[in-house]
Design a protein around this motif. Structure first.
Motif, PDB file in Angstrom:
ATOM      1  N   LEU A   1     -11.113  -8.902  -3.711  1.00  0.00           N
ATOM      2  CA  LEU A   1     -11.398  -7.908  -2.673  1.00  0.00           C
ATOM      3  C   LEU A   1     -12.280  -6.777  -3.197  1.00  0.00           C
ATOM      4  O   LEU A   1     -13.224  -6.355  -2.518  1.00  0.00           O
TER       5      LEU A   1
ATOM      6  N   LEU B   1     -15.752  -5.280  -1.510  1.00  0.00           N
ATOM      7  CA  LEU B   1     -15.870  -3.931  -0.961  1.00  0.00           C
ATOM      8  C   LEU B   1     -16.961  -3.147  -1.670  1.00  0.00           C
ATOM      9  O   LEU B   1     -17.711  -2.396  -1.051  1.00  0.00           O
TER      10      LEU B   1
ATOM     11  N   LEU C   1      -7.276   1.915  -4.066  1.00  0.00           N
ATOM     12  CA  LEU C   1      -7.328   1.340  -2.721  1.00  0.00           C
ATOM     13  C   LEU C   1      -6.836   2.330  -1.662  1.00  0.00           C
ATOM     14  O   LEU C   1      -7.362   2.349  -0.544  1.00  0.00           O
TER      15      LEU C   1
ATOM     16  N   VAL D   1      -9.234   3.277   1.445  1.00  0.00           N
ATOM     17  CA  VAL D   1      -8.828   3.128   2.850  1.00  0.00           C
ATOM     18  C   VAL D   1      -8.917   4.460   3.573  1.00  0.00           C
ATOM     19  O   VAL D   1      -9.316   4.511   4.738  1.00  0.00           O
TER      20      VAL D   1
ATOM     21  N   ALA E   1      -9.383   1.114   7.562  1.00  0.00           N
ATOM     22  CA  ALA E   1      -8.650  -0.145   7.422  1.00  0.00           C
ATOM     23  C   ALA E   1      -9.478  -1.345   7.849  1.00  0.00           C
ATOM     24  O   ALA E   1      -9.212  -2.467   7.419  1.00  0.00           O
TER      25      ALA E   1
ATOM     26  N   LEU F   1     -11.096  -3.006   4.920  1.00  0.00           N
ATOM     27  CA  LEU F   1     -10.092  -3.768   4.173  1.00  0.00           C
ATOM     28  C   LEU F   1      -9.847  -5.121   4.820  1.00  0.00           C
ATOM     29  O   LEU F   1      -9.873  -6.158   4.166  1.00  0.00           O
TER      30      LEU F   1
ATOM     31  N   TRP G   1     -10.822  -8.924   3.217  1.00  0.00           N
ATOM     32  CA  TRP G   1      -9.621  -9.473   2.581  1.00  0.00           C
ATOM     33  C   TRP G   1      -9.754 -10.979   2.394  1.00  0.00           C
ATOM     34  O   TRP G   1      -9.937 -11.722   3.357  1.00  0.00           O
TER      35      TRP G   1
ATOM     36  N   LEU H   1      -2.401  -9.459   3.390  1.00  0.00           N
ATOM     37  CA  LEU H   1      -3.046  -8.293   3.985  1.00  0.00           C
ATOM     38  C   LEU H   1      -1.999  -7.289   4.464  1.00  0.00           C
ATOM     39  O   LEU H   1      -2.177  -6.082   4.301  1.00  0.00           O
TER      40      LEU H   1
ATOM     41  N   VAL I   1      -0.853  -5.467   1.434  1.00  0.00           N
ATOM     42  CA  VAL I   1      -1.867  -4.520   0.961  1.00  0.00           C
ATOM     43  C   VAL I   1      -1.920  -3.310   1.883  1.00  0.00           C
ATOM     44  O   VAL I   1      -2.078  -2.176   1.421  1.00  0.00           O
ATOM     45  N   ARG I   2      -1.756  -3.519   3.160  1.00  0.00           N
ATOM     46  CA  ARG I   2      -1.724  -2.387   4.099  1.00  0.00           C
ATOM     47  C   ARG I   2      -0.555  -1.462   3.765  1.00  0.00           C
ATOM     48  O   ARG I   2      -0.710  -0.242   3.763  1.00  0.00           O
TER      49      ARG I   2
ATOM     50  N   THR J   1      -1.297   0.532   0.605  1.00  0.00           N
ATOM     51  CA  THR J   1      -2.268   1.618   0.782  1.00  0.00           C
ATOM     52  C   THR J   1      -1.765   2.717   1.708  1.00  0.00           C
ATOM     53  O   THR J   1      -2.486   3.664   1.996  1.00  0.00           O
TER      54      THR J   1
END
Length: 139
Positions: free
Chosen positions: A49, A53, A101, A105, A110, A113, A117, A124, A127-128, A131
């Protein structure tokens, strides 16, 4: 005492103090609960990722610079925290990734992201949470 010894001692003390402050910052920034274990489990997807990014020209320059610096840190063969230090020794990379991260974000959103992803939907969601975002986007 010789002036050179005083200078060397002061520099050594300064470096040691900086390192201890960095350890404290990592301990405070570490994800709480089982999020740290999730971050370690997701590290392969996170490592795919981050370059995606970093190459996205639609993101702000400061965000991309942070991501490139993170990649450089992860590529270093020397760890900031030696592995013999309990908990932080093995988790320092995951903690630094999570902290960067969170910052990405906050500044990029988001959507970036989700757009980049490479893993599963469950990954995901993890990861949300890592973050600081809600597990599912608000509709």
């Amino acid at each position: 005492m010789n002036t050179w010894w005083s200078i060397a001692l002061a520099m050594t003390g300064g470096v040691l103090l900086f390192w201890l402050l960095t350890l404290a910052a990592l301990a405070l920034a570490r994800p709480r609960g089982n999020l740290l274990a999730e971050a370690i489990r997701l590290l392969p997807d996170l490592l795919r990722l981050i370059p995606r990014l970093a190459r996205d020209r639609t993101l702000p320059r400061g965000v991309r610079v942070r991501l490139w610096l993170l990649l450089a840190y992860l590529a270093m063969p020397i760890d900031l925290v030696p592995d013999f230090i309990p908990v932080l020794g093995y988790a320092d990379d995951a903690i630094v990734v999570a902290a960067v991260l969170r910052s990405v974000v906050r500044h990029a959103g988001a959507d970036a992201l989700a757009r980049h992803w490479p893993g599963t939907d469950d990954g995901l969601i993890a990861v949300r949470r890592l973050t600081g975002l809600p597990a599912t986007p608000a509709t």
